[in-house]
Design an enzyme around this catalytic site. Sequence first.
Site, PDB file in Angstrom:
ATOM      1  N   ARG A   1      21.163  22.433 -41.577  1.00 38.09           N
ATOM      2  CA  ARG A   1      19.867  22.523 -42.250  1.00 38.09           C
ATOM      3  C   ARG A   1      19.654  23.869 -42.930  1.00 38.09           C
ATOM      4  O   ARG A   1      18.926  23.970 -43.917  1.00 38.09           O
ATOM      5  CB  ARG A   1      18.734  22.253 -41.253  1.00 38.09           C
ATOM      6  CG  ARG A   1      18.678  23.162 -40.036  1.00 38.09           C
ATOM      7  CD  ARG A   1      17.596  22.713 -39.069  1.00 38.09           C
ATOM      8  NE  ARG A   1      17.489  23.507 -37.853  1.00 38.09           N
ATOM      9  CZ  ARG A   1      18.138  23.253 -36.726  1.00 38.09           C
ATOM     10  NH1 ARG A   1      18.956  22.193 -36.667  1.00 38.09           N
ATOM     11  NH2 ARG A   1      17.978  24.012 -35.658  1.00 38.09           N
TER      12      ARG A   1
ATOM     13  N   THR B   1      12.771  26.375 -37.683  1.00 35.47           N
ATOM     14  CA  THR B   1      13.896  26.695 -38.571  1.00 35.47           C
ATOM     15  C   THR B   1      13.891  25.929 -39.882  1.00 35.47           C
ATOM     16  O   THR B   1      13.960  26.523 -40.965  1.00 35.47           O
ATOM     17  CB  THR B   1      15.218  26.451 -37.830  1.00 35.47           C
ATOM     18  OG1 THR B   1      15.287  27.340 -36.715  1.00 35.47           O
ATOM     19  CG2 THR B   1      16.415  26.688 -38.738  1.00 35.47           C
TER      20      THR B   1
ATOM     21  N   ASP C   1      13.418  32.882 -40.934  1.00 36.80           N
ATOM     22  CA  ASP C   1      12.721  31.603 -40.966  1.00 36.80           C
ATOM     23  C   ASP C   1      11.563  31.573 -39.982  1.00 36.80           C
ATOM     24  O   ASP C   1      10.643  30.771 -40.104  1.00 36.80           O
ATOM     25  CB  ASP C   1      13.689  30.455 -40.678  1.00 36.80           C
ATOM     26  CG  ASP C   1      14.484  30.668 -39.393  1.00 36.80           C
ATOM     27  OD1 ASP C   1      14.440  31.782 -38.828  1.00 36.80           O
ATOM     28  OD2 ASP C   1      15.159  29.720 -38.956  1.00 36.80           O
TER      29      ASP C   1
ATOM     30  N   ASP D   1      19.593  32.989 -33.621  1.00 35.91           N
ATOM     31  CA  ASP D   1      18.683  32.010 -33.022  1.00 35.91           C
ATOM     32  C   ASP D   1      19.265  31.459 -31.725  1.00 35.91           C
ATOM     33  O   ASP D   1      18.560  31.315 -30.722  1.00 35.91           O
ATOM     34  CB  ASP D   1      18.422  30.876 -34.012  1.00 35.91           C
ATOM     35  CG  ASP D   1      17.394  29.882 -33.503  1.00 35.91           C
ATOM     36  OD1 ASP D   1      16.215  30.251 -33.415  1.00 35.91           O
ATOM     37  OD2 ASP D   1      17.777  28.737 -33.197  1.00 35.91           O
TER      38      ASP D   1
ATOM     39  N   LYS E   1      24.468  26.419 -39.313  1.00 39.82           N
ATOM     40  CA  LYS E   1      23.662  25.208 -39.152  1.00 39.82           C
ATOM     41  C   LYS E   1      23.621  24.425 -40.463  1.00 39.82           C
ATOM     42  O   LYS E   1      23.452  25.003 -41.545  1.00 39.82           O
ATOM     43  CB  LYS E   1      22.227  25.560 -38.761  1.00 39.82           C
ATOM     44  CG  LYS E   1      22.050  26.145 -37.374  1.00 39.82           C
ATOM     45  CD  LYS E   1      20.581  26.432 -37.098  1.00 39.82           C
ATOM     46  CE  LYS E   1      20.361  27.035 -35.723  1.00 39.82           C
ATOM     47  NZ  LYS E   1      18.931  27.360 -35.480  1.00 39.82           N
TER      48      LYS E   1
END
Length: 522
Positions: free
Chosen positions: A182, A99, A326, A279, A180
């Site tokens: 990130r 990711t 990703d 995900d 998320k």
Amino acid sequence: MGTSIFMITFVPKLISNTMFKKVIFLFVLLACAVQMSAQNSRPEFGERPKLVVGIVVDQMRWDYLSRYYEQFGEGGFRRLIGEGFSYDNCLINYVPTVTAIGHTSVYTGTTPAFHGICGNNFYIDNRNVYCCTDTSVQPVGSDNKKDGQMSPRNLLATTIGDQLRLHTDFRSKVIGVSYKDRAAILPAGRSANAAYWLDKKNRRFITSTYYMNELPQWVKDHNKALEQNAEFKKVGKDVGLYPLCGHITTDMAIAALKGEHLGQGDVTDMLCVSFSETDVIGHEWGTRGEHTNEAYLELDKDLARLLTALDEQVGVGHYLAFLTADHGAAHNWKFMQDHQLSAGPWSSDGMKSRIYDELASDMGDVSGIIGDIMDYRIFMNWDTIRSQGLITADIVQQVLDCVRMEENVTFAAAYRDLATTAMPPVLRDRALLGYYPGRSGDIIFFPKPGYYEFGKWSSPVGTTHGEWNPYDAHIPMLFYGWHVPHGSSPRETHITDFAATVCAMLHIQQPNACIGEALTFE
């Protein structure tokens, strides 16, 4: 779409020379029109859209576009495909495919060898670090330091947004939004105005003091509205409810669009949106089943809402959007075996135990010499190795020899010898592009197709990712909107081409470590 060449193979005798010349003339006119149409789709020098919107769908395999196409509505994926341009053979050109690296590579146009984000976790100074953890900053909008002490300081290269900010003397606004941290932080870049992610403990969107000291009023208002959402309070208790996180991410992206007045100024702004619920569901439920189906059909509705909001806020034809992933995901190994297809589980803990057992016969107890096995890479524990007086070159080779004996490993190499190791170029090149000295470990290995780390990141019926194979590395590449014609191409492209293409269209400099190719829609 490109210049068409027409060939007349025969002309019936009934057609006169004059008529034949007219037919040829019409074909020439048509060919010129096709060429001019392609040229007119390209922006004039200095012309720019009001807004660039990057969309990343976490763990979306490329073949999901066709798998769900008939079930999609008209306003989401089918709109992007039917009105935009699709490169159908976009590949991730490095390993590991995870990711943090994927999000970073899309927006920097480069790979870990240059941008330095070598995994969700990697090692710096022999310490395991999370890609965005930054203890020098504090959470804003929450007291949750675990989720809030985040920044892009480990990122070593600029992004599309950074280059846009540089080009406009920092007048452009760049905002990142995701479930998320990130996935919000790394796409937006180091000079972004803000990145907002979900504090899962307190169930609100937060940021850190890297960006600001207080949340804008529109974010505070949005968080108050979240508190009233009874369904949102259930998120995390039942993974089947995780599509709701997609709705909430969309709501936040639209709130940012309106709250920051994106696309309303005299320079181009950028909004980076990542959908992460896909995900979470993939790791839990795999590539098949009702929960995965539900996630993508709900995501389709969210995309339709986002595109409608962009139409209303910015205007049809005034924004440039792209969509990708990703990484992809493997089919569940048990599902594959049930259908007599080669696949299986693999365990890093099991590998470590076998390595220690093999070395113990000659060297005694060497437990502790391996610091970690992560993302199909081995990180040696150099402090322990030196304290035991072991010869570093010899111990790497001995561990490597053990790895090569593993039943489900096809190729393995020490990074230091990778350029001269006998292995297929496709593996060697991707490993080199994924390697940053001091962060990526010491040994890389490649399991058999269909074999993956089981247990750490997936449930018994779920899946994971990280490898070079098409199931992990083949991702969507859709462009839509401003100066994007309708069409598709089967040519091979790469995840690093997004940044190069967008910057070329904007007539701004590419990110400072970009290795991608600027694509034309032909």
